[in-house]
Design a protein around this motif. Sequence first.
Motif, PDB file in Angstrom:
ATOM      1  N   ARG A 159      -2.763  10.940  13.724  1.00  0.00           N
ATOM      2  CA  ARG A 159      -1.452  10.433  13.301  1.00  0.00           C
ATOM      3  C   ARG A 159      -1.309   8.936  13.602  1.00  0.00           C
ATOM      4  O   ARG A 159      -0.686   8.187  12.832  1.00  0.00           O
ATOM      5  CB  ARG A 159      -0.335  11.211  14.002  1.00  0.00           C
ATOM      6  N   ARG A 160      -1.869   8.497  14.724  1.00  0.00           N
ATOM      7  CA  ARG A 160      -1.759   7.082  15.095  1.00  0.00           C
ATOM      8  C   ARG A 160      -2.404   6.169  14.058  1.00  0.00           C
ATOM      9  O   ARG A 160      -2.011   5.025  13.910  1.00  0.00           O
ATOM     10  CB  ARG A 160      -2.386   6.841  16.473  1.00  0.00           C
ATOM     11  N   THR A 161      -3.404   6.672  13.343  1.00  0.00           N
ATOM     12  CA  THR A 161      -4.109   5.832  12.371  1.00  0.00           C
ATOM     13  C   THR A 161      -3.283   5.520  11.139  1.00  0.00           C
ATOM     14  O   THR A 161      -3.531   4.532  10.464  1.00  0.00           O
ATOM     15  CB  THR A 161      -5.433   6.502  11.930  1.00  0.00           C
ATOM     16  N   PHE A 162      -2.287   6.368  10.843  1.00  0.00           N
ATOM     17  CA  PHE A 162      -1.526   6.101   9.615  1.00  0.00           C
ATOM     18  C   PHE A 162      -0.011   6.069   9.811  1.00  0.00           C
ATOM     19  O   PHE A 162       0.749   5.837   8.860  1.00  0.00           O
ATOM     20  CB  PHE A 162      -1.862   7.137   8.538  1.00  0.00           C
ATOM     21  N   THR A 163       0.472   6.226  11.048  1.00  0.00           N
ATOM     22  CA  THR A 163       1.925   6.311  11.277  1.00  0.00           C
ATOM     23  C   THR A 163       2.662   5.080  10.756  1.00  0.00           C
ATOM     24  O   THR A 163       3.732   5.181  10.151  1.00  0.00           O
ATOM     25  CB  THR A 163       2.212   6.499  12.776  1.00  0.00           C
ATOM     26  N   LEU A 164       2.131   3.890  10.958  1.00  0.00           N
ATOM     27  CA  LEU A 164       2.815   2.658  10.555  1.00  0.00           C
ATOM     28  C   LEU A 164       2.429   2.205   9.151  1.00  0.00           C
ATOM     29  O   LEU A 164       2.850   1.132   8.707  1.00  0.00           O
ATOM     30  CB  LEU A 164       2.517   1.542  11.577  1.00  0.00           C
ATOM     31  N   LYS A 165       1.620   2.979   8.484  1.00  0.00           N
ATOM     32  CA  LYS A 165       1.185   2.602   7.144  1.00  0.00           C
ATOM     33  C   LYS A 165       2.095   3.214   6.091  1.00  0.00           C
ATOM     34  O   LYS A 165       2.696   4.268   6.291  1.00  0.00           O
ATOM     35  CB  LYS A 165      -0.270   3.045   6.902  1.00  0.00           C
ATOM     36  N   ARG A 166       2.136   2.550   4.938  1.00  0.00           N
ATOM     37  CA  ARG A 166       2.890   3.087   3.814  1.00  0.00           C
ATOM     38  C   ARG A 166       1.922   3.884   2.945  1.00  0.00           C
ATOM     39  O   ARG A 166       0.818   3.403   2.645  1.00  0.00           O
ATOM     40  CB  ARG A 166       3.494   1.950   3.010  1.00  0.00           C
ATOM     41  N   PRO A 167       2.290   5.087   2.498  1.00  0.00           N
ATOM     42  CA  PRO A 167       1.380   5.862   1.643  1.00  0.00           C
ATOM     43  C   PRO A 167       1.177   5.172   0.293  1.00  0.00           C
ATOM     44  O   PRO A 167       2.104   4.553  -0.246  1.00  0.00           O
ATOM     45  CB  PRO A 167       2.085   7.212   1.498  1.00  0.00           C
ATOM     46  N   ILE A 168      -0.059   5.278  -0.216  1.00  0.00           N
ATOM     47  CA  ILE A 168      -0.323   4.722  -1.556  1.00  0.00           C
ATOM     48  C   ILE A 168       0.146   5.679  -2.642  1.00  0.00           C
ATOM     49  O   ILE A 168       0.265   5.314  -3.802  1.00  0.00           O
ATOM     50  CB  ILE A 168      -1.824   4.409  -1.747  1.00  0.00           C
ATOM     51  N   LEU A 169       0.411   6.935  -2.248  1.00  0.00           N
ATOM     52  CA  LEU A 169       0.950   7.920  -3.183  1.00  0.00           C
ATOM     53  C   LEU A 169       1.741   8.942  -2.379  1.00  0.00           C
ATOM     54  O   LEU A 169       1.278   9.414  -1.339  1.00  0.00           O
ATOM     55  CB  LEU A 169      -0.176   8.621  -3.955  1.00  0.00           C
ATOM     56  N   SER A 170       2.942   9.267  -2.860  1.00  0.00           N
ATOM     57  CA  SER A 170       3.769  10.253  -2.169  1.00  0.00           C
ATOM     58  C   SER A 170       4.388  11.192  -3.192  1.00  0.00           C
ATOM     59  O   SER A 170       4.953  10.746  -4.192  1.00  0.00           O
ATOM     60  CB  SER A 170       4.864   9.536  -1.373  1.00  0.00           C
ATOM     61  N   THR A 171       4.206  12.492  -2.966  1.00  0.00           N
ATOM     62  CA  THR A 171       4.774  13.499  -3.865  1.00  0.00           C
ATOM     63  C   THR A 171       5.506  14.542  -3.026  1.00  0.00           C
ATOM     64  O   THR A 171       5.539  14.456  -1.792  1.00  0.00           O
ATOM     65  CB  THR A 171       3.671  14.201  -4.696  1.00  0.00           C
ATOM     66  N   GLU A 172       6.042  15.537  -3.690  1.00  0.00           N
ATOM     67  CA  GLU A 172       6.708  16.626  -2.971  1.00  0.00           C
ATOM     68  C   GLU A 172       5.716  17.459  -2.165  1.00  0.00           C
ATOM     69  O   GLU A 172       6.096  18.160  -1.231  1.00  0.00           O
ATOM     70  CB  GLU A 172       7.448  17.534  -3.952  1.00  0.00           C
ATOM     71  N   GLU A 173       4.435  17.376  -2.552  1.00  0.00           N
ATOM     72  CA  GLU A 173       3.413  18.230  -1.927  1.00  0.00           C
ATOM     73  C   GLU A 173       2.633  17.513  -0.828  1.00  0.00           C
ATOM     74  O   GLU A 173       2.161  18.150   0.116  1.00  0.00           O
ATOM     75  CB  GLU A 173       2.414  18.728  -2.989  1.00  0.00           C
ATOM     76  N   TYR A 174       2.478  16.159  -0.923  1.00  0.00           N
ATOM     77  CA  TYR A 174       1.582  15.473   0.014  1.00  0.00           C
ATOM     78  C   TYR A 174       1.834  13.965  -0.001  1.00  0.00           C
ATOM     79  O   TYR A 174       2.467  13.418  -0.917  1.00  0.00           O
ATOM     80  CB  TYR A 174       0.116  15.743  -0.358  1.00  0.00           C
ATOM     81  N   ASP A 175       1.308  13.296   1.034  1.00  0.00           N
ATOM     82  CA  ASP A 175       1.243  11.833   1.106  1.00  0.00           C
ATOM     83  C   ASP A 175      -0.218  11.435   1.226  1.00  0.00           C
ATOM     84  O   ASP A 175      -1.002  12.103   1.932  1.00  0.00           O
ATOM     85  CB  ASP A 175       2.001  11.299   2.339  1.00  0.00           C
ATOM     86  N   VAL A 176      -0.589  10.326   0.561  1.00  0.00           N
ATOM     87  CA  VAL A 176      -1.970   9.829   0.626  1.00  0.00           C
ATOM     88  C   VAL A 176      -1.952   8.432   1.251  1.00  0.00           C
ATOM     89  O   VAL A 176      -1.220   7.543   0.789  1.00  0.00           O
ATOM     90  CB  VAL A 176      -2.613   9.755  -0.772  1.00  0.00           C
ATOM     91  N   TYR A 177      -2.762   8.254   2.316  1.00  0.00           N
ATOM     92  CA  TYR A 177      -2.888   6.964   2.999  1.00  0.00           C
ATOM     93  C   TYR A 177      -4.309   6.448   2.840  1.00  0.00           C
ATOM     94  O   TYR A 177      -5.275   7.224   2.889  1.00  0.00           O
ATOM     95  CB  TYR A 177      -2.590   7.111   4.498  1.00  0.00           C
ATOM     96  N   GLN A 178      -4.420   5.121   2.684  1.00  0.00           N
ATOM     97  CA  GLN A 178      -5.759   4.516   2.567  1.00  0.00           C
ATOM     98  C   GLN A 178      -6.093   3.781   3.852  1.00  0.00           C
ATOM     99  O   GLN A 178      -5.331   2.965   4.343  1.00  0.00           O
ATOM    100  CB  GLN A 178      -5.795   3.554   1.382  1.00  0.00           C
ATOM    101  N   MET A 179      -7.292   4.083   4.385  1.00  0.00           N
ATOM    102  CA  MET A 179      -7.781   3.462   5.613  1.00  0.00           C
ATOM    103  C   MET A 179      -8.948   2.539   5.286  1.00  0.00           C
ATOM    104  O   MET A 179      -9.726   2.800   4.376  1.00  0.00           O
ATOM    105  CB  MET A 179      -8.262   4.537   6.601  1.00  0.00           C
ATOM    106  N   LYS A 180      -9.090   1.458   6.077  1.00  0.00           N
ATOM    107  CA  LYS A 180     -10.173   0.505   5.808  1.00  0.00           C
ATOM    108  C   LYS A 180     -11.506   0.987   6.374  1.00  0.00           C
ATOM    109  O   LYS A 180     -12.564   0.636   5.872  1.00  0.00           O
ATOM    110  CB  LYS A 180      -9.809  -0.854   6.398  1.00  0.00           C
ATOM    111  N   GLU A 181     -11.473   1.752   7.442  1.00  0.00           N
ATOM    112  CA  GLU A 181     -12.723   2.196   8.060  1.00  0.00           C
ATOM    113  C   GLU A 181     -13.425   3.205   7.143  1.00  0.00           C
ATOM    114  O   GLU A 181     -12.791   3.921   6.381  1.00  0.00           O
ATOM    115  CB  GLU A 181     -12.454   2.859   9.412  1.00  0.00           C
TER     116      GLU A 181
END
Length: 385
Positions: A159-181
């Motif tokens: 959770r710490r890896t994406f808590t402060l990030k904005r999702p690149i896609l958000s729907t009723e079913e899921y959120d998608v976050y992009q990480m650089k690593e």
Amino acid sequence: MNVWKVLGRYNNVLVLSKKNSILILEINGKAPKPGDSVRVWNNRVVTGRELKAKLLAHFDEELSLKVFKVPGLLEFLHDISHGFDKKYVHFVKLFVKHLVPSRFLRMNDEEKKIIMKSFPEVFESGPSNVRIRFSVKNFFEYVRKNFPINGKIDEEALRRTFTLKRPILSTEEYDVYQMKESLSKGFLGKNYMAVPLSGKHLIVVFRRGNFPFVEFGVKEYPDLTFFEDFANDKVVVEKKENGWTLIWRDREVMEFELPDKELFPRPEKLVDNDLSDAIFLLNNLLEKNVRFASMPSFGIQEMWWEKDNNRVILVVNTVRFGRVVADVILEGRSLSVKFYAEKNTEELSDHSEELQKEFERLGLIAHVFFLRKDPMNWEGFNAYG
């Protein structure tokens, strides 16, 4: 040393009779003619010269009397068994055991041709490579039941890896976050999916979902619409010979890393119309309390159902265990299952306790055995010489 009479000759295959017994042998030299007498001893046929011989089958008195009394039966057995090929022997013996002679004598030549054409093809079929598919939901249920979960997710660290990030896609079913690593492999667990990409990775957080921990490799990178179909159970997981592949829109997208485990398919229908005709005709020849089926496209070569005895004998051709024979007898609530595997027997027998518990969960008193000796094969010459 015993004297036998040559009942039939088919190239290098001899059919010998003595009293009420029949031997079927494969020899390596010039065969004697029908009606000739030969001596059999120590894996040899003696006809003035010694010929090496290999036992293909032995018919006891019950089977032999039928062969003696039914004109044309021996030739018919030869034709449907590819010249008494060893892998047909069990089929031929059970066929003769349950045959009603009068029905065979009434069968016309056209019906015989249908059976003789179809059954050699049954036994030529290779190990079962049938496509076995699960929905995503059923696949994860199967993983929970059949595989120990060795990995787990450190949810707080994730959770710490994406808590402060904005999702690149958000729907009723899921959120998608992009990480650089970058990640070397992906994983699923709880309601998270991490997908490795080139130089980065995605983390998908599903609002609904409870996945077991499973690692996977990406075979083809999906676009973001994939996650919608995944969340709505519109992808399938296919069991292949050496792995588990996720199929999306007819493309192989992921390969899950799970221990290889043999699956026996659950056939729903026969697709070979010619074989269906042959099975129907063959069952017309058998006693009414015995039914035969064969589904080579599913790896099931023989299935004999003895209704009066509540007994089913299955011969299944598999990739991992070779030929597997299962002899199942049910008497009231008492269940007896005898297994034989051509190879990797120890691996298969490791599942006996698990299988026995599953039967007992169904309210059956179960006895599961694993045989070391192939019940489809028969004793060598020393029993007869």
